[in-house]
Design a protein around this motif. Structure first.
Motif, PDB file in Angstrom:
ATOM      1  N   LEU A  46       0.853  -1.182   0.000  1.00 31.63           N
ATOM      2  CA  LEU A  46       0.000   0.000   0.000  1.00 31.63           C
ATOM      3  C   LEU A  46       0.893   1.238   0.000  1.00 31.63           C
ATOM      4  CD1 LEU A  46      -2.731  -0.903   2.660  1.00 31.63           C
ATOM      5  CD2 LEU A  46      -2.962  -0.955   0.177  1.00 31.63           C
ATOM      6  N   SER A  47       0.373   2.327  -0.528  1.00 38.09           N
ATOM      7  CA  SER A  47       1.097   3.600  -0.487  1.00 38.09           C
ATOM      8  C   SER A  47       0.147   4.697  -0.051  1.00 38.09           C
ATOM      9  CB  SER A  47       1.680   3.953  -1.859  1.00 38.09           C
ATOM     10  OG  SER A  47       2.253   5.252  -1.826  1.00 38.09           O
ATOM     11  N   LEU A  48       0.539   5.398   1.017  1.00 40.14           N
ATOM     12  CA  LEU A  48      -0.285   6.494   1.511  1.00 40.14           C
ATOM     13  C   LEU A  48      -0.188   7.723   0.611  1.00 40.14           C
ATOM     14  CD1 LEU A  48       0.400   6.245   5.347  1.00 40.14           C
ATOM     15  CD2 LEU A  48      -1.279   5.032   3.950  1.00 40.14           C
ATOM     16  N   LYS A  49       0.685   7.670  -0.402  1.00 40.96           N
ATOM     17  CA  LYS A  49       0.822   8.780  -1.352  1.00 40.96           C
ATOM     18  C   LYS A  49      -0.071   8.612  -2.569  1.00 40.96           C
ATOM     19  CE  LYS A  49       5.625   9.890  -0.120  1.00 40.96           C
ATOM     20  NZ  LYS A  49       7.004  10.056  -0.624  1.00 40.96           N
ATOM     21  N   ASP A  50      -0.803   7.511  -2.638  1.00 35.77           N
ATOM     22  CA  ASP A  50      -1.677   7.266  -3.784  1.00 35.77           C
ATOM     23  C   ASP A  50      -2.664   8.414  -3.974  1.00 35.77           C
ATOM     24  OD1 ASP A  50      -0.560   4.927  -4.585  1.00 35.77           O
ATOM     25  OD2 ASP A  50      -2.124   3.621  -3.759  1.00 35.77           O
ATOM     26  N   GLU A  51      -2.783   8.862  -5.219  1.00 33.94           N
ATOM     27  CA  GLU A  51      -3.745   9.900  -5.561  1.00 33.94           C
ATOM     28  C   GLU A  51      -4.918   9.291  -6.314  1.00 33.94           C
ATOM     29  OE1 GLU A  51      -1.733  12.884  -7.783  1.00 33.94           O
ATOM     30  OE2 GLU A  51      -0.485  13.541  -6.101  1.00 33.94           O
ATOM     31  N   TYR A  52      -6.016   9.998  -6.307  1.00 30.45           N
ATOM     32  CA  TYR A  52      -7.210   9.551  -7.031  1.00 30.45           C
ATOM     33  C   TYR A  52      -7.252  10.292  -8.361  1.00 30.45           C
ATOM     34  CZ  TYR A  52     -12.059   8.157  -7.815  1.00 30.45           C
ATOM     35  OH  TYR A  52     -13.220   7.614  -8.329  1.00 30.45           O
ATOM     36  N   GLN A  53      -7.028   9.557  -9.467  1.00 29.65           N
ATOM     37  CA  GLN A  53      -6.935  10.163 -10.792  1.00 29.65           C
ATOM     38  C   GLN A  53      -7.784   9.369 -11.790  1.00 29.65           C
ATOM     39  OE1 GLN A  53      -2.546   9.923 -10.981  1.00 29.65           O
ATOM     40  NE2 GLN A  53      -2.536  12.154 -10.994  1.00 29.65           N
ATOM     41  N   PRO A  54      -9.093   9.532 -11.751  1.00 36.76           N
ATOM     42  CA  PRO A  54      -9.975   8.740 -12.622  1.00 36.76           C
ATOM     43  C   PRO A  54      -9.790   8.991 -14.112  1.00 36.76           C
ATOM     44  CG  PRO A  54     -11.192  10.491 -11.522  1.00 36.76           C
ATOM     45  CD  PRO A  54      -9.835  10.446 -10.880  1.00 36.76           C
ATOM     46  N   SER A  55      -9.213  10.132 -14.483  1.00 37.91           N
ATOM     47  CA  SER A  55      -8.991  10.412 -15.904  1.00 37.91           C
ATOM     48  C   SER A  55      -7.710   9.759 -16.419  1.00 37.91           C
ATOM     49  CB  SER A  55      -8.921  11.926 -16.144  1.00 37.91           C
ATOM     50  OG  SER A  55      -7.834  12.496 -15.438  1.00 37.91           O
ATOM     51  N   LEU A  56      -6.837   9.305 -15.499  1.00 37.25           N
ATOM     52  CA  LEU A  56      -5.544   8.752 -15.892  1.00 37.25           C
ATOM     53  C   LEU A  56      -5.341   7.294 -15.484  1.00 37.25           C
ATOM     54  CD1 LEU A  56      -3.267  11.798 -14.920  1.00 37.25           C
ATOM     55  CD2 LEU A  56      -4.170  11.240 -17.187  1.00 37.25           C
ATOM     56  N   VAL A  57      -5.865   6.903 -14.336  1.00 37.07           N
ATOM     57  CA  VAL A  57      -5.630   5.561 -13.785  1.00 37.07           C
ATOM     58  C   VAL A  57      -6.879   4.694 -13.968  1.00 37.07           C
ATOM     59  CG1 VAL A  57      -5.022   4.258 -11.713  1.00 37.07           C
ATOM     60  CG2 VAL A  57      -4.048   6.542 -12.082  1.00 37.07           C
ATOM     61  N   ASN A  58      -6.709   3.522 -14.569  1.00 37.57           N
ATOM     62  CA  ASN A  58      -7.842   2.671 -14.890  1.00 37.57           C
ATOM     63  C   ASN A  58      -8.645   2.276 -13.650  1.00 37.57           C
ATOM     64  OD1 ASN A  58      -9.381   0.778 -16.731  1.00 37.57           O
ATOM     65  ND2 ASN A  58      -8.493  -0.712 -15.329  1.00 37.57           N
ATOM     66  N   GLU A  59      -7.943   1.881 -12.569  1.00 38.01           N
ATOM     67  CA  GLU A  59      -8.661   1.478 -11.364  1.00 38.01           C
ATOM     68  C   GLU A  59      -9.503   2.630 -10.816  1.00 38.01           C
ATOM     69  OE1 GLU A  59      -7.623  -1.246  -7.690  1.00 38.01           O
ATOM     70  OE2 GLU A  59      -6.577   0.664  -7.497  1.00 38.01           O
ATOM     71  N   ASP A  60      -8.966   3.845 -10.849  1.00 32.84           N
ATOM     72  CA  ASP A  60      -9.700   5.006 -10.350  1.00 32.84           C
ATOM     73  C   ASP A  60     -10.915   5.298 -11.236  1.00 32.84           C
ATOM     74  OD1 ASP A  60      -7.590   4.966  -8.642  1.00 32.84           O
ATOM     75  OD2 ASP A  60      -6.730   6.870  -9.280  1.00 32.84           O
ATOM     76  N   TYR A  61     -10.732   5.105 -12.533  1.00 34.21           N
ATOM     77  CA  TYR A  61     -11.872   5.268 -13.456  1.00 34.21           C
ATOM     78  C   TYR A  61     -12.978   4.274 -13.122  1.00 34.21           C
ATOM     79  CZ  TYR A  61     -14.587   3.807 -17.508  1.00 34.21           C
ATOM     80  OH  TYR A  61     -15.613   3.399 -18.314  1.00 34.21           O
ATOM     81  N   LEU A  62     -12.602   3.020 -12.867  1.00 30.59           N
ATOM     82  CA  LEU A  62     -13.602   2.004 -12.519  1.00 30.59           C
ATOM     83  C   LEU A  62     -14.308   2.353 -11.214  1.00 30.59           C
ATOM     84  CD1 LEU A  62     -11.671  -1.296 -13.395  1.00 30.59           C
ATOM     85  CD2 LEU A  62     -13.506  -0.210 -14.712  1.00 30.59           C
ATOM     86  N   ILE A  63     -13.541   2.851 -10.240  1.00 38.30           N
ATOM     87  CA  ILE A  63     -14.126   3.254  -8.960  1.00 38.30           C
ATOM     88  C   ILE A  63     -15.125   4.387  -9.179  1.00 38.30           C
ATOM     89  CG2 ILE A  63     -13.645   4.325  -6.720  1.00 38.30           C
ATOM     90  CD1 ILE A  63     -10.921   2.881  -6.766  1.00 38.30           C
ATOM     91  N   GLU A  64     -14.737   5.371  -9.997  1.00 36.01           N
ATOM     92  CA  GLU A  64     -15.641   6.497 -10.261  1.00 36.01           C
ATOM     93  C   GLU A  64     -16.882   6.046 -11.011  1.00 36.01           C
ATOM     94  OE1 GLU A  64     -16.805  10.333  -9.657  1.00 36.01           O
ATOM     95  OE2 GLU A  64     -14.985   9.354  -8.897  1.00 36.01           O
ATOM     96  N   ASP A  65     -16.715   5.125 -11.931  1.00 36.83           N
ATOM     97  CA  ASP A  65     -17.848   4.556 -12.662  1.00 36.83           C
ATOM     98  C   ASP A  65     -18.816   3.884 -11.691  1.00 36.83           C
ATOM     99  OD1 ASP A  65     -18.926   3.445 -15.455  1.00 36.83           O
ATOM    100  OD2 ASP A  65     -18.874   1.765 -14.034  1.00 36.83           O
ATOM    101  N   ILE A  66     -18.272   3.105 -10.771  1.00 36.45           N
ATOM    102  CA  ILE A  66     -19.097   2.422  -9.773  1.00 36.45           C
ATOM    103  C   ILE A  66     -19.828   3.435  -8.896  1.00 36.45           C
ATOM    104  CG2 ILE A  66     -18.980   1.005  -7.670  1.00 36.45           C
ATOM    105  CD1 ILE A  66     -16.644  -0.515  -9.105  1.00 36.45           C
ATOM    106  N   LEU A  67     -19.131   4.462  -8.467  1.00 36.81           N
ATOM    107  CA  LEU A  67     -19.729   5.476  -7.597  1.00 36.81           C
ATOM    108  C   LEU A  67     -20.858   6.218  -8.296  1.00 36.81           C
ATOM    109  CD1 LEU A  67     -16.619   7.112  -5.857  1.00 36.81           C
ATOM    110  CD2 LEU A  67     -18.247   5.505  -4.854  1.00 36.81           C
ATOM    111  N   GLN A  68     -20.614   6.678  -9.512  1.00 34.18           N
ATOM    112  CA  GLN A  68     -21.630   7.474 -10.210  1.00 34.18           C
ATOM    113  C   GLN A  68     -22.884   6.665 -10.494  1.00 34.18           C
ATOM    114  OE1 GLN A  68     -21.549  10.720 -10.590  1.00 34.18           O
ATOM    115  NE2 GLN A  68     -19.513  10.769  -9.635  1.00 34.18           N
ATOM    116  N   ARG A  69     -22.723   5.395 -10.844  1.00 33.26           N
ATOM    117  CA  ARG A  69     -23.894   4.548 -11.086  1.00 33.26           C
ATOM    118  C   ARG A  69     -24.626   4.261  -9.774  1.00 33.26           C
ATOM    119  NH1 ARG A  69     -23.509   2.701 -16.447  1.00 33.26           N
ATOM    120  NH2 ARG A  69     -21.427   3.083 -17.319  1.00 33.26           N
ATOM    121  N   ALA A  70     -23.860   4.125  -8.689  1.00 35.69           N
ATOM    122  CA  ALA A  70     -24.483   3.899  -7.378  1.00 35.69           C
ATOM    123  C   ALA A  70     -25.241   5.142  -6.914  1.00 35.69           C
ATOM    124  CB  ALA A  70     -23.428   3.512  -6.350  1.00 35.69           C
ATOM    125  N   PHE A  71     -24.733   6.324  -7.244  1.00 32.54           N
ATOM    126  CA  PHE A  71     -25.438   7.565  -6.902  1.00 32.54           C
ATOM    127  C   PHE A  71     -26.766   7.644  -7.652  1.00 32.54           C
ATOM    128  CE2 PHE A  71     -21.037   9.724  -6.289  1.00 32.54           C
ATOM    129  CZ  PHE A  71     -20.907   9.106  -5.067  1.00 32.54           C
TER     130      PHE A  71
END
Length: 251
Positions: free
Chosen positions: A168-193
């Motif tokens: 794990l890295s505590l320096k990890d940033e949330y970059q949904p436009s650049l990182v695939n995993e972050d994009y998937l997380i954002e996709d999941i969140l927006q559909r859940a909203f």
């Protein structure tokens, strides 16, 4: 007195719970299984239209829903952290005495330790990584920077070193436009909203979620997780073979 104690307690818990490894998911469970001929139906409000998912296979859909469960588990802690931080900042701004501020912070610390630490420790590594990223999404600062501001750069360094041991890295940033995993997380969140399955809380990072999701056109790339679990299965099989050899070895 710094004002980010709540994040600090969350991160102390993260560094200790990171030892819990992810287990190989059982996709035979009905929760994950998309049977032949089934369609994935998503209820959409008229004002929010997202691209339909493009799954390459039923297995890819299963991995997406596996990740969805992880996001659903981590997200409430990140939103709670954001709310608590905002309320703590307001309360501390009204307290003039430094000693009273310290007493207030200690009360908050005790509450968080008693109510939340044990729950967060039960998270897996993947859930911990998602939580670290979502804390950045909801607070606008990485977990490393939050610890640095609360305690010191030295403390942040050692907490991050501990997290690194458990991948794990505590320096990890949330970059949904650049990182695939972050994009998937954002996709999941927006559909859940949209489906009102999660409480909507806007990100403090200021990105345009719908533009990001529209640009991907429903693409779902879960190769990272497929490779991760393939390695886990190989490791598990090798361990099983070693155990069998030990059993068969004559005394």
């Amino acid at each position: 007195m710094k004002k980010l104690l709540y994040i600090y307690i969350l991160l102390v818990a993260l560094t200790s719970m990171a030892q819990i490894k992810d287990t190989i998911p059982n996709f035979s469970e009905e929760y994950f299984l998309l049977k032949d001929g089934d369609s994935l139906m998503i209820k959409l409000k008229e004002v929010s239209v997202l691209p339909s998912h493009k799954f390459k296979s039923r297995t890819d859909a299963n991995y997406y829903f596996w990740l969805r469960r992880k996001v659903f588990k981590a997200y409430p802690y990140a939103t709670l952290a954001s709310k608590r931080l905002d309320s703590i900042k307001i309360r501390l701004s009204r307290i003039e005495s430094k000693s009273k501020k310290r007493k207030y912070v200690r009360r908050v610390q005790k509450y968080v330790e008693e109510e939340l630490t044990d729950q967060i420790k039960k998270m897996t590594r993947t859930e911990g990584r998602i939580l670290i990223k979502l804390i950045h999404r909801q607070t606008g600062k990485t977990t490393f920077d939050n610890i640095k501001e609360l305690r010191s750069g030295w403390k942040a360094f050692w907490y991050n070193t501990t997290a690194n041991v458990f991948s794990l890295s505590l320096k990890d940033e949330y970059q949904p436009s650049l990182v695939n995993e972050d994009y998937l997380i954002e996709d999941i969140l927006q559909r859940a909203f949209i489906e009102e399955k999660l409480e909507k809380q806007d990100s403090k990072l200021g990105f345009d979620s719908h533009r990001i999701l529209a640009n991907k056109k429903g693409e779902v790339n879960v190769e990272k997780y497929k490779q991760m679990f393939a390695k886990m299965r190989k490791k598990k099989d090798r361990k099983k073979q070693r155990n069998l050899k030990r059993i068969k070895k004559p005394s």
